[in-house]
Write a protein that holds these residues in place. Structure first.
Motif, mmCIF file in Angstrom:
data_model
loop_
_atom_site.group_PDB
_atom_site.id
_atom_site.type_symbol
_atom_site.label_atom_id
_atom_site.label_comp_id
_atom_site.label_asym_id
_atom_site.label_seq_id
_atom_site.Cartn_x
_atom_site.Cartn_y
_atom_site.Cartn_z
ATOM 1 N N LYS A 184 0.850 -1.180 -0.052
ATOM 2 C CA LYS A 184 -0.212 -0.076 -0.035
ATOM 3 C C LYS A 184 0.918 1.072 0.097
ATOM 4 C CE LYS A 184 -0.309 0.352 5.082
ATOM 5 N NZ LYS A 184 -1.424 0.285 6.235
ATOM 6 N N TYR A 185 0.227 2.217 -0.356
ATOM 7 C CA TYR A 185 0.747 3.829 -0.017
ATOM 8 C C TYR A 185 0.692 4.247 1.183
ATOM 9 C CZ TYR A 185 1.786 3.577 -5.139
ATOM 10 O OH TYR A 185 2.354 3.474 -6.388
ATOM 11 N N PRO A 186 1.365 5.113 1.764
ATOM 12 C CA PRO A 186 2.657 5.571 1.162
ATOM 13 C C PRO A 186 3.761 4.709 1.451
ATOM 14 C CG PRO A 186 2.270 7.004 3.004
ATOM 15 C CD PRO A 186 0.920 6.135 2.770
ATOM 16 N N VAL A 187 4.895 5.155 1.449
ATOM 17 C CA VAL A 187 6.120 3.885 1.818
ATOM 18 C C VAL A 187 5.978 3.358 3.226
ATOM 19 C CG1 VAL A 187 8.685 3.460 2.053
ATOM 20 C CG2 VAL A 187 7.576 5.376 0.746
ATOM 21 N N VAL A 188 5.955 1.762 3.186
ATOM 22 C CA VAL A 188 5.888 1.031 4.228
ATOM 23 C C VAL A 188 6.931 0.782 4.687
ATOM 24 C CG1 VAL A 188 4.657 -1.121 5.278
ATOM 25 C CG2 VAL A 188 3.779 0.276 3.354
ATOM 26 N N TYR A 189 7.422 1.284 6.046
ATOM 27 C CA TYR A 189 8.787 1.016 6.664
ATOM 28 C C TYR A 189 8.764 -0.323 7.626
ATOM 29 C CZ TYR A 189 7.207 3.349 10.684
ATOM 30 O OH TYR A 189 6.803 3.684 12.056
ATOM 31 N N GLY A 190 7.601 -0.667 7.992
ATOM 32 C CA GLY A 190 7.527 -1.616 8.972
ATOM 33 C C GLY A 190 6.564 -2.678 8.980
ATOM 34 N N GLU A 191 6.653 -4.025 8.879
ATOM 35 C CA GLU A 191 5.688 -5.057 8.869
ATOM 36 C C GLU A 191 5.725 -5.744 10.041
ATOM 37 O OE1 GLU A 191 6.404 -7.392 5.371
ATOM 38 O OE2 GLU A 191 6.572 -5.552 4.056
ATOM 39 N N ARG A 192 4.277 -6.046 10.574
ATOM 40 C CA ARG A 192 4.230 -6.563 11.866
ATOM 41 C C ARG A 192 4.686 -8.115 11.784
ATOM 42 N NH1 ARG A 192 -1.829 -5.065 13.771
ATOM 43 N NH2 ARG A 192 -2.311 -3.036 13.254
ATOM 44 N N GLY A 193 4.787 -8.579 13.039
ATOM 45 C CA GLY A 193 5.176 -9.896 13.164
ATOM 46 C C GLY A 193 3.891 -10.892 12.565
ATOM 47 N N ILE A 194 4.067 -12.035 12.428
ATOM 48 C CA ILE A 194 3.101 -13.060 11.930
ATOM 49 C C ILE A 194 3.503 -14.432 12.712
ATOM 50 C CG2 ILE A 194 2.162 -14.283 10.399
ATOM 51 C CD1 ILE A 194 2.520 -11.946 8.213
ATOM 52 N N VAL A 195 2.403 -14.778 13.309
ATOM 53 C CA VAL A 195 2.436 -16.181 13.871
ATOM 54 C C VAL A 195 1.153 -16.732 13.615
ATOM 55 C CG1 VAL A 195 2.159 -15.076 16.315
ATOM 56 C CG2 VAL A 195 3.089 -17.471 16.044
ATOM 57 N N ASN A 196 1.224 -18.104 13.185
ATOM 58 C CA ASN A 196 0.035 -18.928 13.070
ATOM 59 C C ASN A 196 0.200 -20.066 13.928
ATOM 60 O OD1 ASN A 196 -0.474 -17.170 10.875
ATOM 61 N ND2 ASN A 196 -0.659 -19.021 9.399
ATOM 62 N N TYR A 197 -0.988 -20.162 14.873
ATOM 63 C CA TYR A 197 -1.066 -21.227 15.847
ATOM 64 C C TYR A 197 -2.122 -22.162 15.492
ATOM 65 C CZ TYR A 197 1.249 -17.964 19.180
ATOM 66 O OH TYR A 197 1.922 -16.998 19.843
ATOM 67 N N GLU A 198 -2.010 -23.441 15.713
ATOM 68 C CA GLU A 198 -2.922 -24.384 15.609
ATOM 69 C C GLU A 198 -3.351 -24.768 17.133
ATOM 70 O OE1 GLU A 198 -3.849 -28.295 12.867
ATOM 71 O OE2 GLU A 198 -1.916 -28.365 14.141
ATOM 72 N N ILE A 199 -4.741 -24.461 17.516
ATOM 73 C CA ILE A 199 -5.203 -24.748 18.957
ATOM 74 C C ILE A 199 -5.856 -26.112 18.830
ATOM 75 C CG2 ILE A 199 -6.675 -23.915 20.797
ATOM 76 C CD1 ILE A 199 -6.412 -21.115 19.441
ATOM 77 N N LEU A 200 -5.169 -26.965 19.459
ATOM 78 C CA LEU A 200 -5.498 -28.385 19.490
ATOM 79 C C LEU A 200 -6.402 -28.820 20.861
ATOM 80 C CD1 LEU A 200 -2.281 -29.931 18.236
ATOM 81 C CD2 LEU A 200 -4.532 -30.043 17.035
ATOM 82 N N THR A 201 -7.687 -29.117 20.752
ATOM 83 C CA THR A 201 -8.518 -29.360 21.812
ATOM 84 C C THR A 201 -8.954 -30.818 21.681
ATOM 85 O OG1 THR A 201 -9.371 -27.097 21.837
ATOM 86 C CG2 THR A 201 -10.611 -28.581 23.321
ATOM 87 N N THR A 202 -8.621 -31.482 23.028
ATOM 88 C CA THR A 202 -8.743 -33.145 22.881
ATOM 89 C C THR A 202 -10.294 -33.257 23.629
ATOM 90 O OG1 THR A 202 -6.455 -33.582 23.362
ATOM 91 C CG2 THR A 202 -7.736 -35.304 24.047
ATOM 92 N N PHE A 203 -10.844 -34.101 22.912
ATOM 93 C CA PHE A 203 -12.180 -34.751 23.459
ATOM 94 C C PHE A 203 -12.118 -36.433 23.321
ATOM 95 C CE2 PHE A 203 -12.861 -30.559 21.476
ATOM 96 C CZ PHE A 203 -13.993 -30.241 21.892
ATOM 97 N N SER A 204 -13.285 -36.742 24.220
ATOM 98 C CA SER A 204 -13.333 -38.219 24.273
ATOM 99 C C SER A 204 -13.662 -38.813 22.686
ATOM 100 C CB SER A 204 -14.369 -38.713 25.175
ATOM 101 O OG SER A 204 -15.766 -38.338 24.932
#
Length: 433
Positions: A176-196
């Motif tokens: 995007k405009y204007p100049v982009v000098y910083g980009e956020r950190g990215i983290v993808n999580y998998e939330i694993l929930t156990t059931f019977s």
């Protein structure tokens, strides 16, 4: 020499559209690796098509490790780099126009990649052609660099940098405009929930288009043999507020219709309470923010059964002043019972000095052409600027334009496409003259 950029562009735009259409027609979605095509035949064909145009324009071209190509003007080893990509996300369904063709209606272009990123990077290449034809004296070498795996993690860039030097400065026309000098950190999580096993017996498989690049908009599941189906609104995963997430909509419907009980009902209630229309992490105690990059952003993008577990995947973009460990610690305190976190993707934040003279040059060009404020900004997106040293993101979307890429009927107004070409021509000329 005074240049009437708009006149030059206007006189040559039809040729540009014809050339752009050649690249737009290539279905350059990542595919099965093949000989001399590490990301599939589609991306490689798009690269070869773009470089054939570059040679026609009179540029020196090369392909590096079958992954990245470039068109070069100048002979010096040090170079200014303009780095874009030719791979695209899958088209998906529901298009009003052929996704792999340049279509035009009411002064608006449509097609997969017209914005992200074939249109902008080809505008840079064609704009450089127009500059070259003006026989201008240049002091620096410039390369238009074409990647082929940006949408799937940018694994093309290490293949390029293993053989070629990084640019001394440059930009990617993929944000995007204007100049982009910083980009956020990215983290993808998998939330694993156990059931019977008994608890999940009533639940069928989740069916729908779920991928990390977008907010899911169509999802169904059978409970006790009865199908529950919802339709949401697709949006890029870095703009969840523009969509309607089918995962949270499905959870809401299951609860409202009393389709489950016990732990499974608690789980779907947790999804609603923690994630429905809470795009900034406030439902999970991760609502971090800072002055430079604003609020954290969270997007649930996939819900599946995995044995005796439900796996919910979320994409989080966190402010540049925050560490991934801060996000993980806070998130762990707000998970449902018998849940664990697994990281499926992580990209550290990036930051370039906004006071750098080259950044200020691009900011000045933007202000000169548009009359808008050119103060450098940050983004929630992930571009090649994270992986290629010494570059920033610059365009192509103007303020207020958001949520267009990765959607059906991806578009770019003709006026904006040509305005981008002018900005890029002026910017490239300033960087090499």
């Amino acid at each position: 020499m005074s240049i009437d950029f708009r006149k030059v562009i206007e006189e040559n735009k039809e040729q540009f559209y014809q050339d752009l259409d050649q690249v737009m027609q290539v279905e350059s979605v990542k595919g099965t690796p093949a000989e001399q095509a590490p990301f599939g035949k589609g991306p490689k064909k798009a690269l070869e098509t773009a470089l054939a145009l570059a040679r026609k324009y009179g540029f020196e071209t090369a392909i590096v490790n079958d992954a990245v190509g470039y068109a070069q003007w100048g002979e010096a080893e040090e170079y200014i780099g303009v780095v874009g990509h030719l791979d695209v996300v899958p088209a998906g369904d529901g298009w009003s126009f052929p996704p792999f063709k340049l279509s035009k209606q009411d002064q608006r272009f449509y097609g997969r990649g017209i914005l992200d990123n074939k249109g902008p990077i080809l505008a840079c290449l064609f704009g450089l052609k127009l500059l070259k034809e003006l026989n201008l004296p240049i002091k620096k070498t410039i390369r238009i660099v074409f990647g082929t795996d940006e949408e799937s993690g940018s694994s093309d860039i290490p293949l390029y940098l293993s053989e070629e030097k990084a640019p001394q400065f440059g930009f990617t026309p993929d944000c995007k405009y204007p100049v982009v000098y910083g980009e956020r950190g990215i983290v993808n999580y998998e939330i694993l929930t156990t059931f019977s096993e008994a608890e999940l017996t009533i639940l069928g498989e989740f069916i729908g288009d779920q991928a990390r690049d977008h907010v899911p908009d169509d999802l169904s599941v059978a409970i006790n043999g009865t199908e529950i189906h919802v339709i949401g609104k697709r949006a890029p995963s870095n703009a969840p507020e523009l969509g309607e997430n089918a995962i949270t909509l499905l959870a809401e419907k299951i609860i409202q219709e009393n389709r489950t009980s016990g732990k499974l009902a608690d789980y779907f209630s947790w999804i609603v309470k923690s994630l429905a229309n809470q795009h900034y992490g406030e439902g999970l105690g991760i609502d971090f923010s800072d002055a430079d990059s604003g609020k954290l952003m969270i997007t649930p993008y996939q819900l599946i059964k995995k044995g005796n577990q439900l796996a919910l995947s979320v994409a989080i973009r966190y402010p540049v002043s925050i560490e991934e460990s801060d996000v993980t610690k806070a998130l762990e305190a707000h998970l449902p019972a018998e849940s664990q976190l697994e990281v499926s993707r992580r990209i550290k934040s990036s930051h370039f000095p906004k006071e750098d003279p080259n950044v200020q040059t691009l900011a000045s060009v933007y202000e000169e052409v548009t009359g808008l404020d050119g103060t450098p900004v940050t983004t929630t997106g992930a571009t090649y600027a994270r992986f290629v040293p010494n570059i920033v993101a610059f365009g192509p979307s103007f303020p207020g334009q958001k949520g267009i890429a990765h959607n059906r009927d991806e578009y770019m107004d003709e006026e904006d496409l040509l305005l981008n070409m002018e900005i890029y021509m002026r910017g490239m000329l300033k960087l090499i003259e």
